[in-house]
Design a protein around this motif. Structure first.
Motif, short mmCIF file in Angstrom:
data_model
loop_
_atom_site.label_atom_id
_atom_site.label_comp_id
_atom_site.label_asym_id
_atom_site.label_seq_id
_atom_site.Cartn_x
_atom_site.Cartn_y
_atom_site.Cartn_z
N TYR A 247 -49.77 -65.44 0.50
CA TYR A 247 -51.28 -65.86 0.58
C TYR A 247 -51.57 -67.30 1.12
O TYR A 247 -52.40 -67.69 1.84
CB TYR A 247 -52.03 -65.75 -0.69
CG TYR A 247 -52.00 -64.32 -1.22
CD1 TYR A 247 -52.25 -63.31 -0.40
CD2 TYR A 247 -52.01 -63.89 -2.55
CE1 TYR A 247 -52.40 -61.84 -0.56
CE2 TYR A 247 -52.05 -62.42 -3.08
CZ TYR A 247 -52.22 -61.56 -2.00
OH TYR A 247 -52.30 -60.20 -2.46
N ALA A 273 -51.52 -55.29 -3.40
CA ALA A 273 -51.84 -56.42 -2.24
C ALA A 273 -52.10 -55.93 -0.90
O ALA A 273 -52.92 -56.62 0.23
CB ALA A 273 -50.29 -57.10 -2.09
N ASN A 276 -55.54 -56.59 0.17
CA ASN A 276 -55.93 -57.77 0.78
C ASN A 276 -55.15 -58.28 2.10
O ASN A 276 -54.87 -59.16 2.45
CB ASN A 276 -55.66 -58.86 -0.19
CG ASN A 276 -56.34 -58.65 -1.65
OD1 ASN A 276 -57.41 -58.55 -1.64
ND2 ASN A 276 -55.66 -58.97 -2.74
N ALA A 278 -52.12 -57.77 2.74
CA ALA A 278 -50.85 -58.43 2.43
C ALA A 278 -49.80 -57.40 2.49
O ALA A 278 -49.42 -56.86 1.34
CB ALA A 278 -50.92 -59.48 1.34
#
Length: 319
Positions: A247, A273, A276, A278
């Motif tokens: 991040y 994740a 987001n 990711a």
């Protein structure tokens, strides 16, 4: 294999067989059955069988193998067929799940080394034919290509041996350091750009504030690599720690390599994740074993895992 290939076990091959056969068979009786199945005459191990019946703790599996293998190896002319069949059974052994769980990786490593030795004669023959073909064509390009393939094959074999050797190292620090080196070598062999382990220090004299096991690049995308060799499965705590590194870097993604698999909490954290944006690919050390054993392309393997994570939201897939 020709008759001369198994005419007599050289010392290196003999020792590898003595180390491998006990791992391929769970019990002492199973070891004797393995030899019997290869056509070894009962008279060669009758005394051992009687010794086991009298006292099962009087001899171990390795001593059994050394005794029988030495006997058939000394009778050079007599047991050619038996030696050939025994070697064939070891080389073609595939059901490693029948081994004790703690012996499986070591057994795979020894069988792989035995296969390499058995195939050396054929390998040199193929290389000779390739060289003759090059001379006939007078092609420098072809010659260079063959040499590259040869060097790459040698590198893969060398790295494979180093990889399997990790499972016999008991010191966690030594094992972890060598694991990084072996995996970095594998990535490099398959053309994956690698930056090895590094640390980052604080701007205000705080010392080391972050350590990263490695960084690789696949399809122009940067992946921060974390490697763990723990007794227990990797859970959400380790996953979140690695996600924190991701991040804090623009457009970076991640790969987490575990020798012990992943707990449900770790898998869930990796899936969450993705919300987001990711990507954290979860990889077992066992997957590298399969890539090596079946000569898969490591780059294509990881690309398939990345596609699975992006399209199907499955960060822990095994293509």
């Amino acid at each position: 294999m020709t008759q001369t290939d198994t005419f007599h076990y050289p010392p290196e091959l003999l020792e590898l067989l003595i180390g491998a056969i006990p791992l391929l068979n769970r019990s002492k009786k199973s070891v004797l059955l393995f030899f019997r199945g290869a056509g070894i005459s009962e008279k060669l191990y009758k005394d051992i069988s009687e010794k086991l019946d009298a006292d099962k703790d009087s001899i171990n599996k390795y001593e059994i193998c050394r005794t029988i293998l030495t006997r058939i190896n000394e009778k050079t002319d007599t047991y050619i067929r038996e030696r050939r069949e025994l070697l064939k059974r070891v080389v073609e052994f595939e059901s490693f799940t029948n081994c004790w769980e703690t012996d499986q990786y070591k057994a795979k490593g020894l069988v792989s080394e035995i296969r390499t030795i058995v195939n050396v004669k054929d390998t040199f023959t193929r290389m000779k034919l390739e060289k003759e073909s090059i001379q006939a064509k007078h092609s420098e390009i072809y010659s260079k290509k063959v040499e590259e393939i040869k060097k790459r094959t040698e590198l893969i074999e060398k790295t494979k041996k180093e990889f399997y050797a990790l499972f016999s190292i008991t010191n966690p620090q030594e094992r972890g350091k060598k694991l990084e080196g072996v995996l970095n070598s594998l990535f490099s062999i398959y053309g994956i750009l690698v930056r090895e382990a590094f640390t980052r220090k604080g701007d205000n004299g705080e010392g080391i504030i972050e350590q990263i096991d490695g960084v690789i690049e696949i399809d122009n995308q940067i992946y921060l690599v974390e490697m763990k060799w723990k007794k227990d499965k990797i859970g959400s705590e380790d996953i979140f720690a690695h996600l924190g590194r991701i991040y804090h870097r623009t457009s970076a993604q991640g790969i987490f390599i575990s020798a012990s698999g992943f707990a449900d909490s770790g898998i869930i954290a990796s899936k969450e994740a993705l919300v987001n944006k990711a990507i954290l690919i979860l990889t077992d050390l066992e997957e590298f074993v399969n890539v090596l054993e079946y000569d898969k392309d490591l780059t294509q393997y990881f690309k398939a895992k990345i596609r699975k994570a992006i399209i199907d939201k499955e960060p822990y897939s095994k293509p």
